[in-house]
Design an enzyme around this catalytic site. Structure first.
Site, PDB file in Angstrom:
ATOM      1  N   SER A 108       0.928  -1.161  -0.043  1.00 19.22           N
ATOM      2  CA  SER A 108       0.108   0.037  -0.103  1.00 19.22           C
ATOM      3  C   SER A 108       0.807   1.376   0.005  1.00 19.22           C
ATOM      4  O   SER A 108       1.902   1.281   0.403  1.00 19.22           O
ATOM      5  CB  SER A 108      -0.947   0.005   1.216  1.00 19.22           C
ATOM      6  OG  SER A 108      -1.501  -1.068   1.332  1.00 19.22           O
TER       7      SER A 108
HETATM    8  N1  SAM Z   1      -0.413  -4.768   4.225  1.00 23.29           N
HETATM    9  C1  SAM Z   1       0.359  -5.030   3.131  1.00 23.29           C
HETATM   10  C2  SAM Z   1       1.649  -4.357   2.928  1.00 23.29           C
HETATM   11  O1  SAM Z   1       2.111  -3.832   3.647  1.00 23.29           O
HETATM   12  O2  SAM Z   1       2.328  -4.836   1.881  1.00 23.29           O
HETATM   13  C3  SAM Z   1      -0.319  -4.655   1.870  1.00 23.29           C
HETATM   14  C4  SAM Z   1      -1.571  -5.523   1.635  1.00 23.29           C
HETATM   15  S1  SAM Z   1      -2.223  -5.687   0.163  1.00 23.29           S
HETATM   16  C5  SAM Z   1      -2.983  -4.124  -0.433  1.00 23.29           C
HETATM   17  C6  SAM Z   1      -3.770  -6.656   0.389  1.00 23.29           C
HETATM   18  C7  SAM Z   1      -3.217  -8.134   0.635  1.00 23.29           C
HETATM   19  O3  SAM Z   1      -4.365  -8.977   1.138  1.00 23.29           O
HETATM   20  C8  SAM Z   1      -2.990  -8.808  -0.419  1.00 23.29           C
HETATM   21  O4  SAM Z   1      -1.693  -9.525  -0.238  1.00 23.29           O
HETATM   22  C9  SAM Z   1      -4.074 -10.169  -0.570  1.00 23.29           C
HETATM   23  O5  SAM Z   1      -3.460 -11.554  -1.121  1.00 23.29           O
HETATM   24  C10 SAM Z   1      -4.494 -10.067   0.830  1.00 23.29           C
HETATM   25  N2  SAM Z   1      -5.518 -10.728   1.125  1.00 23.29           N
HETATM   26  C11 SAM Z   1      -6.731 -10.521   0.329  1.00 23.29           C
HETATM   27  N3  SAM Z   1      -7.723 -11.424   0.828  1.00 23.29           N
HETATM   28  C12 SAM Z   1      -7.144 -12.075   2.065  1.00 23.29           C
HETATM   29  C13 SAM Z   1      -7.898 -12.823   3.015  1.00 23.29           C
HETATM   30  N4  SAM Z   1      -9.075 -13.290   3.025  1.00 23.29           N
HETATM   31  N5  SAM Z   1      -6.842 -13.462   3.819  1.00 23.29           N
HETATM   32  C14 SAM Z   1      -5.538 -12.907   4.074  1.00 23.29           C
HETATM   33  N6  SAM Z   1      -5.188 -12.061   2.984  1.00 23.29           N
HETATM   34  C15 SAM Z   1      -5.972 -11.611   2.069  1.00 23.29           C
END
Ligand code: SAM
Length: 215
Positions: free
Chosen positions: A62
């Site tokens: 993000s």
């Molecule tokens: N916090 C992260 C960072 O600092 O890099 C960025 C997160 S990214 C915007 C969103 C993440 O949520 C993705 O890697 C995606 O695979 C994950 N995601 C989506 N649905 C999810 C779920 N049900 N459980 C865990 N992770 C999930």
């Protein structure tokens, strides 16, 4: 000061403090975490840019400002226990680990989760536990949490996450009726069976895929 440290301080001053984030714990933590250690090597030069960056599988690390804004909204304090849903690169977990006592973070993409775990280990964050699986169900075996941050957009607030908040705990989650845009919500557990909901601002996140997210 190294070039990366200087860029990090500039990022905090211009993109984060400059946009109104005031929480000193957040500003201090973001001055410490080496964001270049959480992005692809070919994007290290862009690590302190004011935007999200690709991390593979259609997912992103993000924008630094939104990481700061969400952690500030969660009011994380030293000594607390935090759960993050959507570890992605591991960067936001590292920022929270600079403030909190213990961070649990969940990532549904196994390959991303393994890379994030490596990033966190190399950067020396021994107070982060990374789990691979569906974070929309939370992590009941480690609950309750003082704060829960969801870094992906959900169709509604998952009941499982509300129930895993400690009393006084804060859940920060993007919620939207479509997968494209959401409102950032803060849900505070005010009593064992009572939660207060606040709408903070419009945001745009990748979808939360899971049992209590999008199918
Ligand atoms: N916090 C992260 C960072 O600092 O890099 C960025 C997160 S990214 C915007 C969103 C993440 O949520 C993705 O890697 C995606 O695979 C994950 N995601 C989506 N649905 C999810 C779920 N049900 N459980 C865990 N992770 C999930």
């Amino acid at each position: 000061m190294t070039d990366a440290q200087a860029e990090r301080h500039r990022m905090v001053d211009e993109q984060i403090a400059g946009r109104g984030v005031r929480d000193l714990h957040v500003l201090e933590a973001m001055r410490k975490v080496p964001r270049e250690a959480f992005v692809r090597p070919d994007l290290a030069e862009s690590a302190y840019d004011d935007n999200p960056l690709p991390i593979g599988y259609g997912q992103t690390i993000s924008q630094p400002y939104i990481v700061a804004r969400m952690i500030e909204a969660a009011k994380i304090r030293p000594g607390e226990r935090v759960l993050e849903i959507g570890a992605g690169s591991g960067y936001a977990a590292a920022v929270m680990a600079e403030i909190a006592d213990q961070v649990h973070t969940i990532e549904r993409h196994a390959a991303l989760g393994r890379t994030a775990r490596e990033h966190l280990q190399k950067a020396g964050y021994s107070n982060v536990d990374l789990h691979i699986g569906d974070g929309s169900l939370g992590r009941p075996e480690a609950a309750p949490f003082d704060a829960i941050l969801v870094a992906a957009g959900a169709p509604s607030v998952p009941l499982a996450l509300k129930e895993q908040l400690a009393e006084g705990g804060r859940l920060i989650i993007p919620v939207g009726a479509t997968e494209l845009t959401q409102v950032l919500m803060r849900v505070t557990r005010t009593a064992p069976t009572d939660w207060r909901e606040e709408r903070l601002e419009s945001v745009r996140f990748v979808p939360l895929i899971g049992a209590q997210g999008w199918s």
